[in-house]
Design an enzyme around this catalytic site. Structure first.
Site, PDB file in Angstrom:
ATOM      1  N   HIS A  79       0.837  -1.194   0.000  1.00  0.00           N
ATOM      2  CA  HIS A  79       0.000   0.000   0.000  1.00  0.00           C
ATOM      3  C   HIS A  79       0.879   1.255   0.000  1.00  0.00           C
ATOM      4  CE1 HIS A  79      -3.169   2.831   0.940  1.00  0.00           C
ATOM      5  NE2 HIS A  79      -4.054   1.866   0.848  1.00  0.00           N
ATOM      6  N   GLY A 158       5.054  23.163   7.014  1.00  0.00           N
ATOM      7  CA  GLY A 158       6.404  22.632   7.131  1.00  0.00           C
ATOM      8  C   GLY A 158       7.199  22.818   5.856  1.00  0.00           C
TER       9      GLY A 158
END
Length: 305
Positions: A79, A158
């Site tokens: 995944h 960020g």
């Protein structure tokens, strides 16, 4: 009340999973409903609920523990993921609105960067750019791709990747159902063609997302699905389409499974499909699980169709 369903990049490691769940549950007003892990996906899903005042802190503590315990640079799984904590979605429940979920998502994102220095991408209703609303548009191929083009795929909060925790996707969304179908074949191409046939982005069923994967532990191919607006999805027709496609490829459905919980409203739409899942029980119905824990039930009248 809000629900939060973070997905962490770790498989069946009881020590780490219990530590993650314990960190979340350590916040007064937050209650963990359950968790499950998958070795092939190398992924753990934890479902918890809480008041608007507690759920943000509980989510941040879960991510904080993931940063301490999970090194995404060593992660291997079928995944895609962006970080130690991959996705952290907030879902409105009783007495809350999507605006509350968006507010929680943005508060959690700011705290995660300020406290942990893990950059944040917002998706779905929390997205700050229209092109980043679909989760798959933001996560794309995952961490390795992000390493290659971080400078052109900048986070919303960020300015640098965390060296071991990568980045985190934080969203606000409606309830969805995570539902997987395992085929008899080990040919992943069959699952990939079936996934393409049923998912919305390839011209299939609206509100269906699907991937074709190979599960080493099962030696079988899997169609992994997210049903993002269950009231608008004829799940019996989706299942029949997979069944027909499998037959045309010379195979058949082996079994199916749920990840997390299914809302009562979704269960009532296709009880025969859910009841044949190999891991289904009444405790998989969200409202029944909450009632068993003595928690307030969601207000289904406030849910979008």
């Amino acid at each position: 009340m809000l629900e939060c369903v973070p997905n962490f990049s770790v498989g069946p490691n009881p020590a780490i999973v219990e530590s993650l769940a314990g960190s979340i549950a350590s916040v007064t007003g937050a209650a963990v409903l359950g968790h499950e892990s998958d070795a092939d996906h190398n992924r753990t899903v934890i479902t918890f609920v809480g008041s608007r005042g507690s759920i943000v802190e509980a989510a941040v503590r879960g991510v904080e523990r993931a940063v301490e315990l999970i090194d995404v640079t060593r992660h291997r799984g079928v995944h895609p993921r962006l970080g130690a904590a991959d996705v952290v979605p907030f879902i409105p429940m009783a007495g809350s609105t999507m605006a509350d979920a968006v507010e929680a998502a943005h508060a959690a994102g700011a705290a995660i960067w300020d406290r942990l220095r893990v950059p944040v991408y917002f998706y779905e209703h929390a997205a700050l750019q229209s092109g980043r609303r679909p989760l798959q548009k933001v996560r794309r191929q995952g961490y390795e791709q992000l390493l290659a083009d971080f400078d052109t795929h900048r986070p919303n909060v960020g300015d640098a990747l965390h060296p071991t925790a990568g980045a985190v996707l934080i969203g606000a969304r409606d309830f969805l159902v995570a539902y997987n179908v395992l085929l008899e074949t080990n040919d992943v191409a069959v699952a990939q063609r079936s996934a393409a046939a049923i998912r919305e982005s390839s011209g299939g069923f609206p509100f269906v997302k699907a991937l074709g994967l190979f599960l080493q532990s099962e030696r079988r191919a899997q169609i992994s699905m997210n049903l993002t607006r269950f009231a608008a999805i004829p799940l019996a027709e989706v299942y029949a389409a997979i069944e027909s496609r499998a037959a045309s490829e010379g195979t058949r459905i082996h079994t199916s499974e749920l990840i997390g919980f299914v809302p009562q409203a979704a269960f009532k739409l296709a009880p025969e499909i859910y009841c044949q899942c190999r891991n289904f029980g009444e405790d998989r119905i969200l409202e029944r699980r909450m009632a068993a824990l003595g928690l307030a039930l969601p207000d289904r009248g406030a849910e979008r169709p």
